[in-house]
Design a protein around this motif. Structure first.
Motif, PDB file in Angstrom:
ATOM      1  N   GLU A  20       0.720  -1.139  -0.017  1.00  0.00           N
ATOM      2  CA  GLU A  20       0.090   0.015   0.054  1.00  0.00           C
ATOM      3  C   GLU A  20       0.893   1.328   0.046  1.00  0.00           C
ATOM      4  N   GLY A  21       1.840   1.307   0.797  1.00  0.00           N
ATOM      5  CA  GLY A  21       2.830   2.523   0.718  1.00  0.00           C
ATOM      6  C   GLY A  21       3.442   2.688  -0.387  1.00  0.00           C
ATOM      7  N   ALA A  22       3.838   1.485  -1.229  1.00  0.00           N
ATOM      8  CA  ALA A  22       4.599   1.631  -2.524  1.00  0.00           C
ATOM      9  C   ALA A  22       3.505   2.405  -3.391  1.00  0.00           C
ATOM     10  N   TYR A  23       2.173   1.763  -3.467  1.00  0.00           N
ATOM     11  CA  TYR A  23       1.193   2.472  -4.348  1.00  0.00           C
ATOM     12  C   TYR A  23       0.976   3.884  -4.232  1.00  0.00           C
ATOM     13  N   TRP A  24       0.820   4.276  -2.793  1.00  0.00           N
ATOM     14  CA  TRP A  24       0.878   5.703  -2.513  1.00  0.00           C
ATOM     15  C   TRP A  24       1.970   6.695  -3.079  1.00  0.00           C
ATOM     16  N   ALA A  25       3.212   5.955  -2.728  1.00  0.00           N
ATOM     17  CA  ALA A  25       4.509   6.749  -3.311  1.00  0.00           C
ATOM     18  C   ALA A  25       4.483   6.788  -4.784  1.00  0.00           C
ATOM     19  N   GLU A  26       4.169   5.754  -5.558  1.00  0.00           N
ATOM     20  CA  GLU A  26       3.952   5.806  -6.977  1.00  0.00           C
ATOM     21  C   GLU A  26       3.084   6.779  -7.535  1.00  0.00           C
ATOM     22  N   HIS A  27       1.898   7.143  -6.683  1.00  0.00           N
ATOM     23  CA  HIS A  27       0.929   7.892  -7.193  1.00  0.00           C
ATOM     24  C   HIS A  27       0.641   9.067  -6.230  1.00  0.00           C
ATOM     25  N   ALA A  28       1.767   9.596  -5.738  1.00  0.00           N
ATOM     26  CA  ALA A  28       1.821  10.736  -4.816  1.00  0.00           C
ATOM     27  C   ALA A  28       0.892  12.077  -5.344  1.00  0.00           C
ATOM     28  N   ASP A  29       1.201  12.363  -6.584  1.00  0.00           N
ATOM     29  CA  ASP A  29       0.475  13.356  -7.114  1.00  0.00           C
ATOM     30  C   ASP A  29      -1.029  13.388  -6.917  1.00  0.00           C
ATOM     31  N   ARG A  30      -1.293  12.242  -7.216  1.00  0.00           N
ATOM     32  CA  ARG A  30      -2.989  12.037  -7.283  1.00  0.00           C
ATOM     33  C   ARG A  30      -3.576  11.959  -6.006  1.00  0.00           C
ATOM     34  N   PHE A  31      -2.704  11.287  -5.112  1.00  0.00           N
ATOM     35  CA  PHE A  31      -3.366  11.408  -3.496  1.00  0.00           C
ATOM     36  C   PHE A  31      -3.254  12.960  -3.313  1.00  0.00           C
ATOM     37  N   ASP A  32      -2.278  13.618  -3.588  1.00  0.00           N
ATOM     38  CA  ASP A  32      -2.313  15.126  -3.199  1.00  0.00           C
ATOM     39  C   ASP A  32      -3.200  16.041  -3.710  1.00  0.00           C
ATOM     40  N   ARG A  33      -3.744  15.615  -4.986  1.00  0.00           N
ATOM     41  CA  ARG A  33      -4.772  16.241  -5.901  1.00  0.00           C
ATOM     42  C   ARG A  33      -6.096  15.935  -5.316  1.00  0.00           C
ATOM     43  N   ALA A  34      -6.247  14.680  -4.819  1.00  0.00           N
ATOM     44  CA  ALA A  34      -7.445  14.354  -4.192  1.00  0.00           C
ATOM     45  C   ALA A  34      -7.688  15.104  -3.036  1.00  0.00           C
ATOM     46  N   LEU A  35      -6.796  14.996  -2.013  1.00  0.00           N
ATOM     47  CA  LEU A  35      -6.880  15.991  -0.849  1.00  0.00           C
ATOM     48  C   LEU A  35      -6.824  17.371  -0.857  1.00  0.00           C
ATOM     49  N   GLY A  36      -6.433  17.881  -1.961  1.00  0.00           N
ATOM     50  CA  GLY A  36      -6.368  19.430  -2.236  1.00  0.00           C
ATOM     51  C   GLY A  36      -7.150  20.428  -1.646  1.00  0.00           C
ATOM     52  N   PRO A  37      -8.195  19.941  -2.120  1.00  0.00           N
ATOM     53  CA  PRO A  37      -9.378  20.904  -1.430  1.00  0.00           C
ATOM     54  C   PRO A  37      -9.195  21.007   0.075  1.00  0.00           C
ATOM     55  N   TYR A  38      -8.814  20.466   0.863  1.00  0.00           N
ATOM     56  CA  TYR A  38      -8.600  20.577   2.284  1.00  0.00           C
ATOM     57  C   TYR A  38      -7.274  21.240   2.822  1.00  0.00           C
ATOM     58  N   ARG A  39      -6.300  21.372   1.541  1.00  0.00           N
ATOM     59  CA  ARG A  39      -5.125  21.931   1.931  1.00  0.00           C
ATOM     60  C   ARG A  39      -5.053  23.275   2.755  1.00  0.00           C
ATOM     61  N   THR A  40      -5.664  24.164   2.259  1.00  0.00           N
ATOM     62  CA  THR A  40      -5.731  25.534   2.818  1.00  0.00           C
ATOM     63  C   THR A  40      -5.825  25.574   4.030  1.00  0.00           C
ATOM     64  N   ARG A  41      -7.207  24.995   4.366  1.00  0.00           N
ATOM     65  CA  ARG A  41      -7.681  25.127   5.774  1.00  0.00           C
ATOM     66  C   ARG A  41      -6.858  24.368   6.856  1.00  0.00           C
ATOM     67  N   LEU A  42      -6.230  23.156   6.269  1.00  0.00           N
ATOM     68  CA  LEU A  42      -5.357  22.594   7.192  1.00  0.00           C
ATOM     69  C   LEU A  42      -4.263  23.058   7.674  1.00  0.00           C
ATOM     70  N   LEU A  43      -3.668  23.932   6.615  1.00  0.00           N
ATOM     71  CA  LEU A  43      -2.530  24.917   6.945  1.00  0.00           C
ATOM     72  C   LEU A  43      -2.973  26.049   7.745  1.00  0.00           C
TER      73      LEU A  43
END
Length: 284
Positions: free
Chosen positions: A22-45
């Motif tokens: 699972e970790g290897a898959y997340w590493a391979e698709h890092a940009d995809r996971f970051d984009r999926a969670l991107g809408p929450y980025r500003t509020r979390l920061l």
């Protein structure tokens, strides 16, 4: 497999998962996971508010949040910890590429890692704290790494009913079974282990935190450019649900997945509703 990493025995299965496939898959698709969670980025920061602070990022994955807080905390250190060696390799490479000399990364189980006591002002986590087998022990350990008055800020999922994406994917992939698998116990490690506000308050209170606040947020998440693109991604992430199905069961499950993904195609890609809590707490 984890070899030299110190892991709580109760977290051994999580370590095998995240430091494995699972970790290897997340590493391979890092940009995809970051984009999926991107809408929450500003509020979390904004909630982390880590200007010039020393920050601990729990379950940092490929390090987007660590890099974000390192830029915020220009006068401090941002330390990301995660179980996945593969994701940490991506995190280190990206931080170096951005010239973030105040970002560092350690492979560690935050439940038992010997953090330097009282050495951080803020502990932050983007969907990385829901997988502890013993969350009270884990949060107590994290609290010990915070200075008095230090803050804990987490982004976690609200209950499944608010998270159309995961409900849709898991229901579709269970379509090839005679009956759906039973849900895990609500306090088991997993995406929804901190979805219940009452449990969050019990766990964090028992770990020594005070001023516990939960703030709801809902966003639409992106999962692919179109249904075919999203199908490849989702099957890579959740395809283990098909492992014990026969050919007909697999066909039904994939057909159901394709149907829901197609129904959620928009001009901006495949998008699903989601809901989170931003949790704030203080170490006295």
């Amino acid at each position: 497999m984890v070899s030299t990493l110190q892991v709580a025995p109760s977290n051994a299965e999580q370590a095998r998962t995240w430091d494995g496939r699972e970790g290897a898959y997340w590493a391979e698709h890092a940009d995809r996971f970051d984009r999926a969670l991107g809408p929450y980025r500003t509020r979390l920061l904004a909630a982390a508010d880590a200007s010039a602070d020393d920050v601990l990022d729990i379950g940092c994955g490929t390090g987007e949040t660590t890099r974000d807080v390192a830029r915020q905390a220009s006068g401090g250190l941002a330390l990301g910890v995660d179980l996945s060696a593969a994701m940490l390799r991506v995190a280190r490479r990206r931080a170096a590429g951005e010239g973030l000399h105040n970002a560092d990364f350690v492979q560690a189980d935050a439940q038992v890692h010997a953090f330097s006591p009282a050495s951080f002002d803020v502990a932050v986590s983007r969907t990385g704290t829901m997988f502890f087998a013993d969350p009270v022990t884990a949060f107590r350990n994290i609290g010990g790494a915070l200075r008095p008055g230090g803050r804990l800020v987490q982004l976690v999922w609200q209950p499944p009913t608010g998270n159309e994406w995961l409900l849709s994917f898991t229901r579709a992939l269970a379509a090839g079974r005679p009956s759906p698998p039973p849900p895990p116990p609500p306090d088991a490690p997993g995406p929804f282990s901190l979805a219940d506000p009452a449990r969050v308050r019990r766990v964090l209170g028992a770990a020594g935190f005070t001023d516990i606040q939960l703030e709801p947020h809902s966003e639409v998440m992106w999962f692919g450019e179109d249904a075919a693109d999203a199908e490849r991604f989702v099957l890579g992430l959740h395809g283990w649900m098909l492992d014990d199905l026969d050919a007909e069961g697999r066909r039904r499950a994939v057909d159901d997945l394709r149907t829901t993904l197609t129904a959620h195609e928009t001009e901006d890609g495949v998008r699903y509703a989601s809901a989170t809590w931003i949790i704030r707490a203080t170490r006295p």
